[in-house]
Design an enzyme around this catalytic site. Structure first.
Site, PDB file in Angstrom:
ATOM      1  N   ASN A   1      -9.940 -12.560  19.013  1.00 37.71           N
ATOM      2  CA  ASN A   1     -10.671 -13.814  19.208  1.00 37.71           C
ATOM      3  C   ASN A   1      -9.773 -15.005  19.520  1.00 37.71           C
ATOM      4  O   ASN A   1     -10.262 -16.106  19.744  1.00 37.71           O
ATOM      5  CB  ASN A   1     -11.545 -14.125  17.976  1.00 37.71           C
ATOM      6  CG  ASN A   1     -12.755 -13.213  17.915  1.00 37.71           C
ATOM      7  OD1 ASN A   1     -13.019 -12.450  18.852  1.00 37.71           O
ATOM      8  ND2 ASN A   1     -13.490 -13.281  16.818  1.00 37.71           N
TER       9      ASN A   1
ATOM     10  N   CYS B   1     -28.114 -10.819  21.271  1.00 39.16           N
ATOM     11  CA  CYS B   1     -27.208  -9.704  21.026  1.00 39.16           C
ATOM     12  C   CYS B   1     -27.591  -9.095  19.690  1.00 39.16           C
ATOM     13  O   CYS B   1     -28.504  -9.579  19.027  1.00 39.16           O
ATOM     14  CB  CYS B   1     -25.754 -10.156  21.035  1.00 39.16           C
ATOM     15  SG  CYS B   1     -25.292 -11.055  19.569  1.00 39.16           S
TER      16      CYS B   1
ATOM     17  N   ARG C   1     -28.070 -16.108  19.351  1.00 42.78           N
ATOM     18  CA  ARG C   1     -26.800 -16.671  19.812  1.00 42.78           C
ATOM     19  C   ARG C   1     -26.898 -17.457  21.127  1.00 42.78           C
ATOM     20  O   ARG C   1     -26.317 -17.074  22.142  1.00 42.78           O
ATOM     21  CB  ARG C   1     -25.736 -15.566  19.931  1.00 42.78           C
ATOM     22  CG  ARG C   1     -25.431 -14.934  18.600  1.00 42.78           C
ATOM     23  CD  ARG C   1     -24.389 -13.881  18.694  1.00 42.78           C
ATOM     24  NE  ARG C   1     -23.042 -14.420  18.692  1.00 42.78           N
ATOM     25  CZ  ARG C   1     -21.951 -13.663  18.725  1.00 42.78           C
ATOM     26  NH1 ARG C   1     -22.066 -12.352  18.773  1.00 42.78           N
ATOM     27  NH2 ARG C   1     -20.763 -14.203  18.713  1.00 42.78           N
TER      28      ARG C   1
ATOM     29  N   ASP D   1     -17.301 -12.475   9.939  1.00 38.48           N
ATOM     30  CA  ASP D   1     -16.758 -11.237  10.504  1.00 38.48           C
ATOM     31  C   ASP D   1     -16.189 -10.287   9.440  1.00 38.48           C
ATOM     32  O   ASP D   1     -15.745  -9.189   9.773  1.00 38.48           O
ATOM     33  CB  ASP D   1     -15.676 -11.551  11.548  1.00 38.48           C
ATOM     34  CG  ASP D   1     -16.279 -12.020  12.866  1.00 38.48           C
ATOM     35  OD1 ASP D   1     -17.511 -11.963  13.018  1.00 38.48           O
ATOM     36  OD2 ASP D   1     -15.506 -12.440  13.758  1.00 38.48           O
TER      37      ASP D   1
HETATM   38  C1  UD1 Z   1     -17.151 -16.494  17.284  1.00 35.50           C
HETATM   39  C2  UD1 Z   1     -16.435 -15.170  17.182  1.00 35.50           C
HETATM   40  C3  UD1 Z   1     -17.238 -14.209  16.336  1.00 35.50           C
HETATM   41  C4  UD1 Z   1     -17.576 -14.828  14.986  1.00 35.50           C
HETATM   42  C5  UD1 Z   1     -18.199 -16.203  15.170  1.00 35.50           C
HETATM   43  C6  UD1 Z   1     -18.416 -16.951  13.855  1.00 35.50           C
HETATM   44  C7  UD1 Z   1     -15.243 -15.005  19.302  1.00 35.50           C
HETATM   45  C8  UD1 Z   1     -15.120 -14.337  20.626  1.00 35.50           C
HETATM   46  N1  UD1 Z   1     -16.275 -14.623  18.528  1.00 35.50           N
HETATM   47  O1  UD1 Z   1     -18.390 -16.259  17.948  1.00 35.50           O
HETATM   48  O2  UD1 Z   1     -16.455 -13.028  16.148  1.00 35.50           O
HETATM   49  O3  UD1 Z   1     -18.493 -14.001  14.312  1.00 35.50           O
HETATM   50  O4  UD1 Z   1     -17.371 -17.022  15.994  1.00 35.50           O
HETATM   51  O5  UD1 Z   1     -17.206 -17.095  13.181  1.00 35.50           O
HETATM   52  O6  UD1 Z   1     -14.440 -15.832  18.927  1.00 35.50           O
HETATM   53  N2  UD1 Z   1     -24.879 -21.357  18.048  1.00 35.50           N
HETATM   54  C9  UD1 Z   1     -25.911 -22.048  18.639  1.00 35.50           C
HETATM   55  N3  UD1 Z   1     -25.684 -22.677  19.840  1.00 35.50           N
HETATM   56  C10 UD1 Z   1     -24.482 -22.637  20.473  1.00 35.50           C
HETATM   57  C11 UD1 Z   1     -23.431 -21.914  19.853  1.00 35.50           C
HETATM   58  C12 UD1 Z   1     -23.662 -21.293  18.645  1.00 35.50           C
HETATM   59  O7  UD1 Z   1     -27.030 -22.115  18.108  1.00 35.50           O
HETATM   60  O8  UD1 Z   1     -24.340 -23.221  21.571  1.00 35.50           O
HETATM   61  C13 UD1 Z   1     -25.092 -20.681  16.739  1.00 35.50           C
HETATM   62  C14 UD1 Z   1     -24.946 -19.163  16.816  1.00 35.50           C
HETATM   63  O9  UD1 Z   1     -26.150 -18.554  17.215  1.00 35.50           O
HETATM   64  C15 UD1 Z   1     -24.543 -18.826  15.400  1.00 35.50           C
HETATM   65  C16 UD1 Z   1     -23.693 -20.043  14.976  1.00 35.50           C
HETATM   66  O10 UD1 Z   1     -24.025 -21.073  15.882  1.00 35.50           O
HETATM   67  O11 UD1 Z   1     -25.673 -18.753  14.571  1.00 35.50           O
HETATM   68  C17 UD1 Z   1     -22.189 -19.824  15.037  1.00 35.50           C
HETATM   69  O12 UD1 Z   1     -21.839 -19.234  16.261  1.00 35.50           O
HETATM   70  P1  UD1 Z   1     -20.433 -19.441  16.984  1.00 35.50           P
HETATM   71  O13 UD1 Z   1     -19.444 -20.060  16.058  1.00 35.50           O
HETATM   72  O14 UD1 Z   1     -20.674 -20.113  18.284  1.00 35.50           O
HETATM   73  O15 UD1 Z   1     -20.002 -17.955  17.267  1.00 35.50           O
HETATM   74  P2  UD1 Z   1     -19.236 -17.469  18.524  1.00 35.50           P
HETATM   75  O16 UD1 Z   1     -18.301 -18.543  18.961  1.00 35.50           O
HETATM   76  O17 UD1 Z   1     -20.182 -16.905  19.522  1.00 35.50           O
END
Ligand code: UD1
Length: 419
Positions: free
Chosen positions: A23, A118, A123, A306
């Site tokens: 990541n 997913c 997400r 994670d």
């Molecule tokens: C990253 C990690 C993943 C980890 C997660 C949380 C990578 C490639 N992946 O995923 O392994 O599980 O952080 O630590 O680094 N959300 C929204 N809108 C957005 C973005 C996020 O609603 O625009 C929500 C998501 O659905 C989720 C929460 O915010 O419920 C956190 O997600 P996020 O931190 O964005 O996860 P990722 O960056 O996708």
């Protein structure tokens, strides 16, 4: 399809070295789109997600040499011409959206497929889009794609509506080439965000405050090349750490591997593990049986989502009752159904799982729908009586480098069967 056969009963013991962090490597690879100069990344893990990202960059026109054995990737993005992340790649790896910020910042245009749902929830990427729009990009959504355009991005104050790791990364990368200053409020503080910022600084970016909720970025006209070593994978290390504690093993970890796992280390100590911090590393010894300890997942520095599934596997055979709350993703308990098939006693109510430790799990054929859920089933297999056969190994191959080799070196009885 490959399967993993695990014969339970062995204790994980010996020296461990984490691979480079998936990541952190993924955003660093995406960040190479920000420069026309050659870049070298080292400690890049040989994983399926990394292959997907390099394939995506190659399709865009990047030239690349990847020495998988050494973990070195040399990239030259000077010839990038295709400003698109197509559906087929984004569908297999959501982190493809990390190309959005760099493309629109450097080329003024990006077309990136919307990731869709997913296995662990909806997400959305609304926060990424709002932040890039705040920097002056015009965003259009049509035919399942995001189309972002801007002549040049302009620095702005960006209040993130929620803490998002890749969202923070996308906007930091975009802001490095914007005109003027950007300030991100409510930024993610994850160590991988800091690692990306270290790499961007190595390329000449001016960033301060990463690792805190407020990040300041002074935009530059252009970024240069650079050499950068990707940080160790704290989630991989944490998975083996939990495995060591629950099997009653004794392992030595390198200093940097556990440096960002303060809370999991404290909680494991409360659960009965003995942890010695030394100048150059850590020695961890698991008890005969762990004691139940509750966790709640949340953004860093709280307990990482994670590692939630792996913790649950540990609690399945601990003494007492542990409450596991998942506060980051809305649907991240798919491992529960499989753990139940192995004899665990777990009740789920919304975002809460109540885990009553049982005397022993029993090996069973299992499969998982995501990466970390698969890791939890491997750990459960290590303490189960008899044989566990894990299918859909491609999930594990997305995120755990040389898993069976590393486990076997620690004394586990695991074999990959190709099929
Ligand atoms: C990253 C990690 C993943 C980890 C997660 C949380 C990578 C490639 N992946 O995923 O392994 O599980 O952080 O630590 O680094 N959300 C929204 N809108 C957005 C973005 C996020 O609603 O625009 C929500 C998501 O659905 C989720 C929460 O915010 O419920 C956190 O997600 P996020 O931190 O964005 O996860 P990722 O960056 O996708």
């Amino acid at each position: 399809m490959d399967t993993l056969l695990i014969e339970g009963g062995a204790r994980l013991s010996g020296n461990f070295r984490a691979s480079g962090a998936k990541n952190a490597a993924l955003p660093c690879l995406a960040a190479t789109l920000l420069t026309s100069q050659p870049v070298r990344l080292s400690n890049v893990p040989a994983l399926r997600d990394i292959r997907t990202m390099t394939a995506l960059l190659a399709e865009m026109g990047a030239r690349m040499a990847w020495d998988e054995e050494a973990g070195d990737v040399a990239i030259d993005c000077s010839g990038v011409f295709r400003l698109e992340a197509p559906y087929d790649l984004v569908r297999t790896m959501r982190a493809s959206v990390l190309t959005l910020g760099p493309l629109v910042a450097r080329y003024g245009h990006a077309r990136v497929s919307l990731p869709g749902g997913c296995a662990i929830g909806e997400r959305p990427i609304d926060q990424h889009l709002a932040a890039i729009e705040a920097l002056g990009a015009q965003i259009d959504l049509s035919h399942g794609y995001v189309d972002a355009r801007a002549r040049r991005l302009v620095g702005a104050r960006i209040p993130m509506g929620m803490v998002t790791v890749t969202g923070t990364m996308n906007v930091v990368m975009a802001a490095t080439l914007a005109r003027g200053e950007s300030v991100i409020d409510n930024a993610a503080c994850e160590p991988e965000v800091v690692d990306l910022c270290d790499f961007l600084r190595a390329m000449g970016a001016r960033i301060e405050g990463d690792g805190t909720p407020v990040i300041h970025i002074q935009g530059c006209e252009e970024l240069g090349g650079g050499d950068f070593r990707v940080m160790a994978d704290r989630i991989e290390a944490g998975s083996y750490l939990i495995g060591c504690a629950m099997t009653g093993g004794e392992m030595r970890f390198a200093r940097e591997d556990l440096a960002h796992l303060r809370l999991p280390l404290d909680l494991l100590t409360r659960a009965g593990a003995t942890i010695h911090e030394e100048a150059d590393g850590w020695t961890v010894t698991g008890p005969e049986r762990l004691t139940a300890v509750d966790i709640t997942t949340a953004p860093y520095p709280a307990f990482p989502t994670d590692l939630q599934a792996q913790w649950m596997a540990a609690m399945a055979t601990a003494d007492g009752v542990a409450v596991v709350r998942e506060e980051v993703f809305e649907n991240r308990f798919m491992h529960v159904a499989e753990l139940l098939r192995m004899g665990a006693d777990i009740r789920v109510d919304g975002a809460t799982a109540v885990v009553r430790g049982v005397d022993t799990l029993s090996g069973a054929p299992v499969m998982a729908t995501d990466l970390r859920a698969s890791a939890s089933l491997v750990l459960a297999g290590l303490v189960a009586r008899g044989e566990t056969r894990l299918s859909r190994l491609y999930h594990l191959d997305r995120g755990y480098e040389r898993l069976e080799e590393k486990l076997a070196a620690l004394g586990a009885r695991v074999v990959r069967e190709q099929g």
